[in-house]
Design an enzyme around this catalytic site. Structure first.
Site, PDB file in Angstrom:
ATOM      1  N   GLU A 125       1.547   0.286  -4.912  1.00  0.00           N
ATOM      2  CA  GLU A 125       1.040   1.535  -5.451  1.00  0.00           C
ATOM      3  C   GLU A 125       2.234   2.484  -5.545  1.00  0.00           C
ATOM      4  O   GLU A 125       2.782   2.881  -4.511  1.00  0.00           O
ATOM      5  CB  GLU A 125       0.005   2.140  -4.502  1.00  0.00           C
ATOM      6  CG  GLU A 125      -1.289   1.358  -4.402  1.00  0.00           C
ATOM      7  CD  GLU A 125      -2.279   2.073  -3.491  1.00  0.00           C
ATOM      8  OE1 GLU A 125      -3.394   2.359  -3.935  1.00  0.00           O
ATOM      9  OE2 GLU A 125      -1.932   2.352  -2.326  1.00  0.00           O
TER      10      GLU A 125
ATOM     11  N   ASP B 159       0.848  -1.179   0.000  1.00  0.00           N
ATOM     12  CA  ASP B 159       0.000   0.000   0.000  1.00  0.00           C
ATOM     13  C   ASP B 159       0.892   1.239   0.000  1.00  0.00           C
ATOM     14  O   ASP B 159       1.870   1.312   0.755  1.00  0.00           O
ATOM     15  CB  ASP B 159      -0.875  -0.031   1.256  1.00  0.00           C
ATOM     16  CG  ASP B 159      -1.878   1.096   1.278  1.00  0.00           C
ATOM     17  OD1 ASP B 159      -2.734   1.133   0.381  1.00  0.00           O
ATOM     18  OD2 ASP B 159      -1.799   1.940   2.190  1.00  0.00           O
TER      19      ASP B 159
END
Ligand code: CA
Length: 640
Positions: free
Chosen positions: A353, A327
Site C-alpha cells: 500500500e 501493509d
C-alpha cells in the site's frame, strides 16, 4: 540442515547490510544457546525456562552474560546443557532498575498459545513429508493473477464443504484447490498469518474474528489458524502443508506483512527488548502514528531495517513464501524497501500500500509512497487511481464513479489500463490522484476494484447506485473486473467476488462476525454466470500475452486507446502484442445504460466477450468500421 539455512540467512544479511544478526535460540540435543541484543542501558537479562507455553512458574531462571557489540549495544548469551526440546523460554530485560516485562524476544520462530513464550524446537521436525521437494511455482510477475483471502472468510461457512474451517489446512483440501484452479488465479495473498494479538488462541471454540493487523511475533504463524495453538510445531507444520498443497497446484503464496506497527508499544517484544529503539517519535517526544494504530516502526534504523530484511528472508527460506504484500508501505522508508528487494530472489513478488494512515515522522519523499514507486524498482503499489475511478472515492461509500456513470473518470481508468507507465495517450493532468506516471514498468501497478478494506464490490455498487437491479449489479460487477483483468498492471481480486460476495454493507469488517465476513459458497449455484465469467476472463488474460505485456515500451508500442466518451473506455492491442496469436484486439468498457457505437479498424472481427459471455473461440462476428458495445458491459473483439 536447518542450521545451514539460518547461517545462509545471516550471511546474506551480512552481505546486504554489513551487519550480522543471528537467531536468539540455537538448539542441539546436547545444549541450547540463547542470545539477545539490548541497548547499552540494560542492566541485566534473565532467561526463564518453562515447561508450558502458558501458565505455571519458571522451572529455571538464569542470568545471561553481556558482551559489548557495535553501536553501544550489548549482546547477552546463556547456554543451557541438556535437551531442551519442547521447553519454552522468555527474556526478562532489566533497564533503569526495573524489568521491562517478559518477552519471547523479537526473533522467536516458535511460540506457545498467544505467543507469550518462545519454544525450543528443531525446525527440521516441522517439515511435512516431501517438503524438501517443494518448489515455488514459476510464474513471472507479469503473469500473476492475485487472489486476496482471509483464512476464516474462505472456509468457515458450512456451505464451503471444507473440513478444516478457518484453518491453514482448509487450503490443502481438494475442494479449495479445485475452486482456485477453476477460477484460474495463480497467487493467493493471505491476510496477516503471522502471530497476531486480537484472537485469543486459548478460546478458539468460541467464534472470534479479526483481520490480524496487530502483530505480536512476526516470524511465527498465527496459532488461531492451526488445529493446536499449544503445540508449537503444529502451526508451523500446517502452514507448510498449506504452502505445499498450493505450490503443487501451481499457486503461489503471498504473505501480508505488517512491519509498520505493533499491536501495542509497551507490551511489544520490540519495546521489551530495546525500549524506544524500534518506534519513531515526533519532535515533541510523542510517538508518531503513521499507521493509525497508535505507533509506527522506524524502518530507517539499522536494526529495524535488518529485522525486516531478515524476517522476509526467513519466510522465503523456511516457509517457501513467494511474495509479500506490505501493509502501509508508505510508513517504511524507500531505502529499506529497496534493501528487502535486493536481499530476496528476483521471483519473489513485492507490492504494498503506497500510503500511510496518518502523518509519519519521516518526510514523504523518503517513504515507500505510491508516488515514489519509480525509485523502488521491482516493487509494486496498489492503484487507488483505477480502483476509485471505477467504484467511487474512498471517502464515501455512497459515491459512485465510472460504474455509476459519473463523468470524468475515463482518464484514470486509462492510467490503470496502461499499468501506470508513461503513455502518450494518457493525460496525466486528468488522472484523479496521480500527477505523474509513477510506474516504471507495468508490473509495478496493482490493478483492482476491491480488497478487504472498504466495501466489497457488490456492496459498493448497491450503496453507490440507488435502485440498482440484480441484472445491473451483475453486469457492472463483471464490467469492473474486465477492466482489472485486461489492465497491463498486475490484477488483484478479493476472495469471494467470484461468488458475488456481500458483507451486508459493512465498510470495515475487521472484527465483524462470520455472518458478515464469510463466503457463501451456495452463491456459486445461485449465480453460476459470475464464476463462469470470472474464470473465462482470467483464462483469456492468461492465454493472451497482449493483456500482460510486462514491459513499458511494449505497452507504449502496442496499446492504443480509441476515442473515449462519457462512461466508455476503449483500447486496442495491436500488431500481435507480446507475440499474441491474435493480431489485433479491441476491448471496450461501456458503463452506460444504453449501447454505444465505437469506431474500430475496418474488416471482420470475432467476438470473444459480449455481455455476460466469454468464449475465446468466438461468439460470432462483427464488421468494422463501427461496432456496438452493449449497455453496462464489456465487448472484446479480435482479428487473427
Ligand atoms: Ca496469535
Amino acid at each position: 540442515m536447518k542450521t545451514s539455512r539460518l547461517l545462509g540467512l545471516a550471511v546474506a544479511a551480512m552481505i546486504s547490510l554489513g551487519a550480522m544478526a543471528s537467531p536468539e535460540m540455537t538448539y542441539t540435543p546436547q545444549a541450547t544457546t540463547f542470545k539477545v541484543v539490548t541497548l547499552g542501558a540494560a542492566q541485566g537479562v534473565t532467561l526463564r525456562l518453562y515447561d508450558q507455553g502458558t501458565g505455571g512458574k519458571a522451572r529455571k531462571s538464569l542470568k545471561m552474560t553481556a558482551k559489548p557489540i557495535a553501536d553501544g549495544n550489548l549482546e547477552w548469551t546463556a547456554t543451557v546443557t541438556g535437551n531442551l526440546k519442547g521447553k519454552f523460554y522468555t527474556f526478562d530485560v532489566r533497564q533503569g532498575s526495573k524489568s521491562l516485562g517478559e518477552t519471547p524476544g523479537i526473533w522467536a520462530t516458535a511460540v506457545g498459545a498467544n505467543g507469550q513464550r518462545a519454544a525450543v524446537l528443531d525446525l527440521a521436525d516441522t517439515d511435512p513429508e516431501g517438503w524438501r521437494n517443494d518448489r515455488r511455482p514459476a510464474v513471472a510477475a507479469k503473469d500473476l493473477v492475485l487472489y486476496e483471502l482471509h483464512h476464516r472468510d474462505f472456509s468457515i461457512d458450512p456451505s464451503s464443504g471444507l473440513q478444516h474451517k478457518g484453518k491453514y489446512l482448509a487450503l490443502t483440501e481438494p475442494r479449495a484447490i479445485e475452486h482456485l484452479k477453476a477460477l484460474g488465479v495463480n497467487a493467493v495473498h493471505i491476510l496477516p498469518s503471522f502471530d497476531y494479538a486480537s484472537v485469543d488462541e486459548t478460546r478458539l471454540a468460541q467464534p472470534q474474528y479479526n483481520w490480524g493487523y496487530d502483530p505480536v511475533n512476526y516470524n511465527v504463524p498465527e496459532g488461531g489458524y492451526s488445529t493446536d495453538p499449544y503445540t508449537p510445531a503444529t502451526r508451523i507444520r500446517e502452514f507448510k502443508q498449506m504452502v505445499q498443497a498450493l505450490h503443487a497446484a501451481g499457486i503461489k503464496v503471498i504473505l501480508d506483512v505488517v512491519y509498520n506497527h505493533t499491536f501495542n508499544i509497551d507490551g511489544s517484544n520490540f519495546q521489551r527488548t530495546m525500549p524506544d529503539y524500534f518506534f519513531r517519535r515526533n519532535a515533541d517526544g510523542s510517538y508518531s502514528n503513521g499507521s493509525g494504530c497508535g505507533n509506527e516502526t522506524a524502518s530507517e534504523r539499522p536494526l529495524m531495517r535488518q529485522f525486516m530484511v531478515e524476517s522476509a528472508r526467513y519466510w522465503v527460506d523456511e516457509y517457501h513464501i513467494d511474495g509479500f504484500r506490505f501493509d502501509l508501505m508508505g510508513v517504511h522508508d524507500i531505502a529499506t524497501m529497496n534493501a528487502i528487494r535486493s536481499a530476496l530472489p528476483h521471483d519473489i513478488f513485492i507490492y504494498g500500500e503506497g500510503w500511510a494512515a496518518g502523518g509519519c515522522a519521516l518526510p514523504n519523499d523518503q517513504l515507500g509512497m505510491k508516488a515514489n514507486i519509480d525509485r523502488m524498482p521491482g516493487i509494486a503499489a496498489f492503484s487507488d487511481d483505477i480502483r476509485d475511478a471505477l467504484r467511487g472515492p474512498w471517502d464515501g461509500d455512497d459515491k459512485a464513479a465510472f460504474l455509476g456513470r459519473v463523468k470524468g473518470n475515463e482518464e484514470s481508468i486509462k492510467f490503470g489500463i496502461a499499468g501506470g507507465v508513461s503513455h502518450p495517450q494518457v493525460d496525466i493532468a486528468k488522472v484523479n490522484y496521480s500527477n505523474h506516471f509513477w510506474a516504471t514498468q507495468p508490473t509495478q501497478l496493482i490493478s483492482y476494484v476491491s480488497c478487504h478494506d472498504d466495501m466489497c464490490l457488490v456492496d459498493r455498487l448497491k450503496a453507490s447506485i440507488p435502485g440498482i437491479t440484480l441484472d445491473e449489479l451483475i453486469r457492472l460487477d463483471l464490467l469492473a473486473q474486465t477492466a482489472v483483468m485486461t489492465s497491463q498492471g498486475v490484477p488483484f481480486m478479493l476472495s469471494g467476488e467470484e461468488m458475488l460476495r456481500t458483507k451486508l454493507g459493512v465498510h470495515n469488517s475487521y472484527n465483524s462476525p462470520d455472518s458478515i465476513n464469510h463466503l457463501d459458497w451456495t452463491n456459486l449455484e445461485r449465480y453460476p454466470q459470475v464464476m463462469e465469467y470470472y474464470s473465462r476472463l482470467i483464462a483469456l488474460r492468461k492465454h493472451h500475452p497482449a493483456f500482460h505485456l510486462g514491459d513499458a515500451d511494449l505497452v507504449r508500442r502496442h496499446l492504443e486507446f480509441l476515442p473515449t466518451s462519457d462512461g466508455l473506455v476503449a483500447f486496442r492491442l495491436k500488431d500481435h502484442a507480446g507475440g499474441d496469436s491474435w493480431a489485433d484486439i479491441v476491448v471496450a468498457l461501456n458503463a452506460n445504460r444504453e449501447p454505444r457505437a465505437i469506431a474500430v479498424p475496418e474488416g471482420q472481427w470475432k467476438v470473444a466477450c459480449r455481455r455476460l459471455a466469454i468464449d475465446e473461440r468466438g461468439l460470432g462476428t462483427l464488421d468494422g468500421p463501427t461496432v456496438t458495445v452493449p449497455a453496462q458491459s464489456a465487448l472484446i473483439i479480435y482479428k487473427n
